[in-house]
Design an enzyme around this catalytic site. Sequence first.
Site, PDB file in Angstrom:
ATOM      1  N   SER A 987       0.826  -1.171   0.103  1.00  0.00           N
ATOM      2  CA  SER A 987       0.219   0.096   0.062  1.00  0.00           C
ATOM      3  C   SER A 987       0.895   1.194  -0.070  1.00  0.00           C
ATOM      4  O   SER A 987       1.746   1.408  -1.011  1.00  0.00           O
ATOM      5  CB  SER A 987      -0.992  -0.202   1.226  1.00  0.00           C
ATOM      6  N   ASP A1107      -5.453  -4.355  -2.827  1.00  0.00           N
ATOM      7  CA  ASP A1107      -4.311  -3.982  -1.814  1.00  0.00           C
ATOM      8  C   ASP A1107      -3.977  -5.309  -1.248  1.00  0.00           C
ATOM      9  O   ASP A1107      -4.405  -6.025  -0.606  1.00  0.00           O
ATOM     10  CB  ASP A1107      -4.880  -3.210  -0.799  1.00  0.00           C
TER      11      ASP A1107
END
Length: 1465
Positions: A987, A1107
């Site tokens: 991320s 993610d």
Amino acid sequence: MDVLEMLRASASGSYNTIFSEAWCQYVSKQITATMYMYCALGMMGVLFLAWFMYFKRMARLRLRDEIARSISAVTNSSGDLRGLRFRKRDKMLFYGRRMLRKMKNVSGQMYSSGKGYKRRAVMRFARRILQLRRDNMPLEMRTVEPPAEYLEETIEGSDRVPPDALYMLQSIRIFGHFEKPVFLRLCKHTQLLELMAGDYLFKITDPDDSVYIVQSGMINVYISNADGSTLSLKTVRKGESVTSLLSFIDVLSGNPSYYKTVTAKAIEKSVVIRLPMQAFEEVFQDNPDVMIRVIQVIMIRLQRVLFTALRNYLGLNAELVQNHMRYKSVSTMSGPINSQTSQSSRQTPNGPPMGISHPLNLMQSTASGTGSGSGSGVSVTVTRPPPSPSRHSREEHTLSDPNPNPDGSVHGTSNLFTEVHGDAPNADLFHQQQQSVGNLSTRRSSITQMTPDGSHSCPPAPGVTTSIDMRLVQSSAVESLRKELGLSEEDAHIIEPFVELRELEPNVTLITEGNADDVCVWFVMTGTLAVYQSNQDATRAKQDKSDMLIHFVHPGEIVGGLAMLTGEASAYTIRSRSNSRIAFIRRAAIYQIMRQRPRIVLDLGNGVVRRLSPLVRQCDYALDWIFLESGRAVYRQDESSDSTYIVLSGRMRSVITHPGGKKEIVGEYGKGDLVGIVEMITETSRTTTVMAVRDSELAKLPEGLFNAIKLRYPIVVTKLISFLSHRFLGSMQTRSGSGAPGAPVEANPVTHKYSTVALVPITDEVPLTPFTYELYHSLCAIGPVLRLTSDVVRKQLGPNIFEAANEYRLTSWLAQQEDRNIITLYQCDSSLSAWTQRCMRQADVILIVGLGDRSHLVGKFEREIDRLAMRTQKELVLLYPEATNAKPANTLSWLNARPWVTKHHHVLCVKRIFTRKSQYRINDLYSRVLLSEPNMHSDFSRLARWLTGNSIGLVLGGGGARGAAHIGMLKAIQEAGIPVDMVGGVSIGALMGALWCSERNITTVTQKAREWSKKMTKWFLQLLDLTYPITSMFSGREFNKTIHDTFGDVSIEDLWIPYFTLTTDITASCHRIHTNGSLWRYVRSSMSLSGYMPPLCDPKDGHLLLDGGYVNNLPGHLWRYCRASMSIAGVFPPFCDYRDGHLLLDGCYTNNVPADVMHNLGAAHIIAIDVGSQDDTDLTNYGDDLSGWWLLYKKWNPFTSPVKVPDLPDIQSRLAYVSCVRQLEEVKNSDYCEYIRPPIDKYKTLAFGSFDEIRDVGYVFGKNYFENMAKAGRLGRFNQWFNKEPPKRVNHASLNEYTFIDLAQIVCRLPETYAVNTADLFSEDEDCDGYISEPTTLNTDRRRIQVPRAGNSLSFSETEMDSDVELDLKLERKTDKSTQSSPPTSSRTSMRGKEEARHMDNWHWGAKHKNETGSGATEGIHTSTEQEQEHQQQQQQDQGVRAEQLVYKDEDKENRSSANNETKN
């Protein structure tokens, strides 16, 4: 990123204005405006298409009518021309013009006109249009499978050699290398034995005097227990042999050996080749060098397997050596030593020599006839009982324990007589004996007393020894050592000058384990010595303070023969147990005696064999020695597992074959590893195929041997359980981190620890020598390292060392250098020479060195390297000059052209590497460079840590705007002196980590991160990116643009530091690890938080990526994978991988802190920084059911206590992060990871406007955190090579001081090893006295790696001579100084002979000349000044002559600096 806050805000109505008013108005206006435009464009398109079709149809009709008219005209005129024909003269003219017309058409095609030109132009235009999309796609890395030879073993084929000769050649190879004439002589003594099923090959009480080789059939070897039962020891199959190395020494020593507990029986009809051991005796009489090498090989194998492998893996220490108390006869009279009793000690070498009487005459004179006829004195015989029957008599002994345990050992001379008479002997007895001796001739004696602190003095001996004439003691020691070495009385004068005496106080260490400098043969005259080994079972806190007692050495016994024969370091620590007197002969003196009497090696070897326990003999019968060339299989998958293997040298690879036929690497094994033990203990078939990556040597331990040891020593079971438990836990950790499709094949961290590295240049332009020096400089900070070149080896072992006849000497020497260094660098030649081929055979990994700014084409030499070492792992190293500020680019082209490369490294080089100087100038430059401390943050240090398995990894977790704390932590890490070798992120951590790997400058990284955060605060751009929320709220176009502008079209392969990001693949429902490809795309995928952005579609396979924090929140073109790592589900759409089409989402859903992935990629020490949000675990217990109206009432009523119950978005978020939370707990509890969480919980996920504030919080916290770690002493594992103090001088041993001891070369006076051709005088790494190795203490203690390397005196191969003109000029300038500083050679002439003296003179002249030409480099060369020569000569007078010492040790810093100042003056 965290979706929880945005979902809560949206549910509470804080975003109603955005989504209801602005969004609806914008969408309605856009739809109204674009509706009419699309309708108009559609109508115009239809009209254009109709017009185009009409005109195309009309043109086709006109063309058809015109063709029809032409055909009709030709048919009408054909009737008039039918009767005409050519005249002969016109016929030739017509055909000539026709041919010229055709040639003109052919030649016209070379130009851009002629027939078919328009058609080809149209095709090129169409092809350009069709490939337009493909050209816009980034360059992809070819997923080429490794060659079949990389994963497949070589099929054995030996049709050229007869089977019987082949089996015999393989069997006798355990004794070393035999030349062809010697091998043919041994073949003449062979006999064929035919056995039927059930026939005995040999039985108990049969002579053990032969080597048996099974040509066909199968033989079973049994062992008989004390209760009469038998146990199968091993099964000997076709091509294997039955022999005992210990019995071989017994036979050669003239001691008959018989089978006592071992029998062999044929299982089926068999044919066995019998080779009598007496055949070797005949060969050895004519070839004494062969005998010496055979004994040396046997002793080396015993030490490496029996005293190392069985000790480390089975926990056997004292069980390997007999600790019985021998009967001693100590005579106080001067008289002849009873030779019969001395010989009786050798009648039963295999069993415990009970009842052996060994006289020790302390008063005997060595003068012929002197003292031999003196009056009868008192003869005292000390008889001790045998040891207790306990089989596990072990003792823990600390180094600081001055009081020996009461175990029956002799405590001083006074105790020796007290045991017999009850009190101390009368001193008058010795006084009378001293008077009867008379005046004796003066003899040379060296009598010193060593104190525990290492000082030497000459106080009187303790107790009654003060009245003994030292000359008589000296003569007694000479006589005893003469008989121990098997010399006749006429040979006493040979050893007499070399025998030295020493008085020892209790707890004085003679030699420590691993010491190769102080090896001697010690003979105990009085007192007791204790032999210890380091305790492998002790904890780390106790391991440095405790040793395991192995056995005692009593008066009349000898110790030190094993290290003397092997030429290696001592395997034991020897200390005095009480006040003792010992006689000893140094290693150099023993080798001088061997030159005159070579057969003393048999007596030394026999002394070692007599000390071994019966267990060792049983192991010797069961062991098999296997020599494998590269590609040969040890065992194959699905075969029966009846043995395990110990890797003595080389490297093995384990490969598993799946049901579909696909092969995959499971792991690799290096020196000292145990292979195949799990299948053998569990009695299952082999699960993998193990093959040799390079030439390897293994010891095969059959299952029957393990069973026999377990029955006799149950403690072995505990050791095996501990060993298997550690291996099982390691395999489980490896599986948990490498189960994803994106995981690398090499998931075993041990794979990245190499002991031999070959350096190969791609072209001649590569500065390979400076590169090797720089890498060597960085490796010296980690531990002992050695650099070898072809010239170095030739000067050390002779100019003909690469010939086939010297194969044994070369391989043994190289193996010993590998044992004494943590890593050995093999610098290859620029051509395919014999040395280059040897480097390929010896290397665990090959570094292919090239220039990053040059052409990536593969050269012919490089292809030959791949052909010679197909199974060896190869890694690409690209060099970039520091002055040009160039960044890596086009790395994919390098990798695609070399599919055999498994990893690449980018190395930024300082200016001095690319300076074109002469070889001497380069060596002179690095003589000063190597004195400095290496830069631990350089790329060379990063490469050094990778090769030695000490890489430091940095893992950055996801957390949205809180990721700004990563920038502050990076600054704190840099100030703490912690290098970063590998980076992984998820991320926002993927974004920050990619910035650091690309720039490596904290200022630039901070600036770019701040600019990206400012873009994320511009909400009007985000509003334009809103879309209909079917997959996500935003289309992701603006978000992609921000990441792409930050990184550009950069690939992960072009980053300076190895990098990976982790995403959640929703197509395959797992996490994916991205180590190559588009950077921005995979960073974007790792940030695709669910619900906000659509998943990114992986261009490789089309999988959807989210993610990566959903599965692991701490882990092409660069921006793509960064974008994929930031694909927040629901906010940004999943990113589609351009390789396979998989959809990628934010990696935080699977692993928000992927420290386990970093560990599997090879990082030994990891720093994991977590900035993710923490869920509230203090929830309200609402009972068995829950009403939403009740929650609404609680929320709106201000007079009631609030309740904490997760809402629907919160529950979905917690479900998504279940895997991440479990992975995070494992990371926190691991011992390889330092988990750090800055105090950033008060900042929200989308608070990008607070970048500077969050960064400062991370910096302050990181600075205090690492300062506290340094105070607590926990920072050493991350910056253990970092030294802030000024460099200090440390004495290092040279290669010539600790070199391979070739006993055959010493004894038989083969050509000197330091002789070189005149053509090599000015070649690379030249010196007049052979090669002096790189600076390294050859102590392999693990504690060495924790000590920062200080600047010190270095000696290496840089002492090349200048050209003749330069030498003449310098000699003319400094003739006077050269004359004054020339050292005398008379002492060396008497010690080593005229030839060696002349050679040493040349060496000292070269060293002196070196001191004159370079004042700064003099500290790095082993020179000899006048003060050093005087000090060395004084040491030789005190300690005896050292015959084989080629160079002298460096003195301490004060002596060296003072000597250099005198030279300058």
